[in-house]
Design a protein around this motif. Sequence first.
Motif, short mmCIF file in Angstrom:
data_model
loop_
_atom_site.label_atom_id
_atom_site.label_comp_id
_atom_site.label_asym_id
_atom_site.label_seq_id
_atom_site.Cartn_x
_atom_site.Cartn_y
_atom_site.Cartn_z
N PRO A 1 -0.11 1.21 13.84
CA PRO A 1 -0.27 1.78 12.46
C PRO A 1 0.89 0.73 11.56
O PRO A 1 1.82 1.38 11.25
N SER A 2 0.70 -0.30 10.92
CA SER A 2 1.36 -1.10 10.11
C SER A 2 0.66 -1.63 9.15
O SER A 2 -0.56 -1.93 9.14
N ALA A 3 1.28 -1.85 7.85
CA ALA A 3 0.78 -2.28 6.83
C ALA A 3 0.59 -3.76 6.67
O ALA A 3 1.29 -4.45 7.70
N LEU A 4 -0.64 -4.32 6.25
CA LEU A 4 -1.10 -5.69 6.26
C LEU A 4 -0.73 -6.33 4.81
O LEU A 4 -0.25 -5.58 3.79
N GLY B 1 -0.83 -7.66 1.40
CA GLY B 1 -1.52 -7.43 0.26
C GLY B 1 -2.02 -6.05 0.02
O GLY B 1 -2.26 -5.41 -1.18
N ASP B 2 -1.60 -5.10 1.22
CA ASP B 2 -1.51 -3.53 1.00
C ASP B 2 -0.61 -3.21 -0.25
O ASP B 2 0.61 -3.75 -0.31
N LEU B 3 -0.60 -1.90 -0.58
CA LEU B 3 0.36 -1.51 -1.53
C LEU B 3 1.14 -0.33 -0.86
O LEU B 3 0.25 0.50 -0.19
N VAL B 4 2.20 -0.09 -1.20
CA VAL B 4 3.21 0.85 -0.38
C VAL B 4 4.12 1.15 -1.34
O VAL B 4 4.24 0.63 -2.75
N ALA C 1 3.40 -11.48 3.39
CA ALA C 1 2.98 -11.89 4.66
C ALA C 1 4.11 -11.62 5.60
O ALA C 1 4.26 -11.57 6.91
N GLU C 2 5.37 -11.99 5.27
CA GLU C 2 6.62 -11.75 5.94
C GLU C 2 6.84 -10.31 6.39
O GLU C 2 7.26 -10.06 7.65
N GLU C 3 6.62 -9.35 5.34
CA GLU C 3 6.76 -8.10 6.00
C GLU C 3 5.67 -7.66 6.50
O GLU C 3 5.84 -6.79 7.60
N GLU C 4 4.41 -7.95 6.86
CA GLU C 4 3.59 -7.77 7.75
C GLU C 4 3.71 -8.29 8.97
O GLU C 4 3.91 -7.31 10.09
N ALA C 5 4.38 -9.45 9.17
CA ALA C 5 4.92 -10.05 10.49
C ALA C 5 5.85 -9.12 11.22
O ALA C 5 5.98 -9.14 12.35
N GLY C 6 6.67 -8.89 10.30
CA GLY C 6 8.09 -7.96 10.78
C GLY C 6 7.75 -6.50 10.84
O GLY C 6 8.36 -5.55 11.23
#
Length: 661
Positions: free
Chosen positions: A510-513, A515-518, A540-545
């Motif tokens: 369960p992680s954000a991808l 382009g998602d909004l948080v 993209a960096e936040e998705e990878a991490g």
Amino acid sequence: MEEEAKSDSDSEPCFMSDHEGFFGSIKNSTRDFAVTEINISGQLVTETTLVDNVSSQLYDSSGQMCPGGELKIEGNLTPLTTEDVKVKTDCIPEELCCAAVECHNVDTAAGECEEAFDLEAVLGPAANEALERFATSVRDAPRRDSIADRTELFLGAFAEKHQRASVHRAVRHLFPFLVTLTNKTEVLVKEDPDYRELASLVSEEEAEDFFRFIDAKVPNASFTFAQDDSKEHRKAVHHFVSKRFGKLVETKSFSDVSGPGLQKTAITVRFRARSKPAKKRTAADCQEESVIYTGFTLRKENLETLEAISYMAAMLGVLPSDFTYAGIKDKRALTHQSMVVKKISPERLLQRRPEFEKKGIQLSHVHPVSQPLHLGRLRGNRFQLVVRDLRPHTPDSTADLPRLVQEALDNVKVKGFVNLYGPQRFGAGQRVKTDQVGLALLKEEMVEAVRLFFTPDEGDDLQNRAKKHFLQTGSARESLALMPEQRVRERLMLRALHRRLPLLCLGHGPSALRGDLVWAPGERGQGEGQTPQQIHVVTAEEEAGCVFSLRQVVLPMPGNSVTYPENAVGPWYRARLEKDGLQSCRFRVTSLKLNVPGCYRPLLAFPRNLTHRLQGLPGGSPEEHEAPLGPPSGPSLALLFDLDSSCYATVCLREVMKCDP
């Protein structure tokens, strides 16, 4: 054993002989399965070897060096040489004797090993947990210029000097951003201001690797920072290293021209050469310092090899990687094997022998050697097995067991057996086999390899609970707290992941991808009352991490002030608005003074304080038939839970029941 034969392969088993055979079971107890290693010279490691006879001339029965004793070598030493056992009389440079080598790879600190030092065994569970919480708070704290108000943490009092040294080295290796202090016998820890300064110039990962490089002090080693095209930035890094470590190391920028007009520059750090001759030592100093490696025979029972090594490393204050061996031995067995430990003298190893015996670890044939062991450097193993519950394959067989056994053994002696890998090579009884993990590693699918490694087996024991928790949350720290102490491999992996990736994205979790909004960092979501300024688009960096979890993802309710997701979800919104003829709608009705700015709604909702009770089951107690459900007409389920505002119990029930309630 018959079950093992059935599960080894889907294909028909391949046999060299056609005798009838029999059923039986092994490993009913550890004493039923004894393994003794045969060394490269063809000797059992439990037997007295030439080297052991030599070492007995140096040390008495208690492990102390004999006063005035000289090493005398007699007889044929082949394949060993005198260099393997003699005490050198020529002094060696101080930096080679005293270097704290942390890893076999000394070419670059970036390649240092990540084996975990088991601080918990040294500090105790409470102090170790406090240290991990302190380290997490320091790591997660925002960068700032002044850290004078940071608190210190008391780790404990250690009467022995070598104990304090072990704690110092272990803390610095595991947490390079911390520094340890000694006040008499007490050890304190606090944030290292030098680390914080360097981490403001380079990445935290580089800063950690650099400080491990500095602490290791490996002769001729070098450390190279990431390529940097900014001259001013390189100048700042040069200045920091020179100011803080100028007497120890030197820096230089090296350029790499990879093409026309393409020049990449990086800073390399090397230890300075000694400006004066090495300090001369007495013969006693040289004799003590020359014992860099100590060999011994390890006897263990119902312990994995790595579990025994981890315990000994913690007691001795070294890393697990300082132990080398020729092969892994079974856990559920009584085993003897050769082993070598680096940086520990025979005297010190023997002094710790009583502590090892409390863990079921016994040492013998302790002696100095000149080099570590290597995997595969053994002639073989001797097995002493007990097969119990013997019975013929055919229950009504008239054949007698003595004949069946004799015939089987005679055939295998003459015709041999197909040399397949045993099931323990791939993990007997495990859902995921080790070859699957290895395949993922060869394909450089690291996340998949970690996921496979932590795939739980059948059952609900502590180990499987910890694995399930890791796959569900990606939290290495929380899973480490659940993992049993005896699961050494899993704990080492989780410790390494916690240092590098406190929250690991496992690809299906369960992680954000992107382009998602948080909810924007630092803002607290308040349901549908959110404003656009409090919304953040995942990079993209936040998705990878795996910076944001699925719990933090919100979906916009259409209006004139909302931001739409910048991934595949965005076109879904536009397509739906177009279908309803609202593609150009301003969400304002002037005549009615109506304005629809829009809002945001959490993607997921979670029931809180959920409890339940089953009623009306056969054999239930009388109390189960009481209110609030009234007289039962059949089995029933009572639920109690809380939901946030604008969340619907019927939707929650549909998820529970997998149908409309």
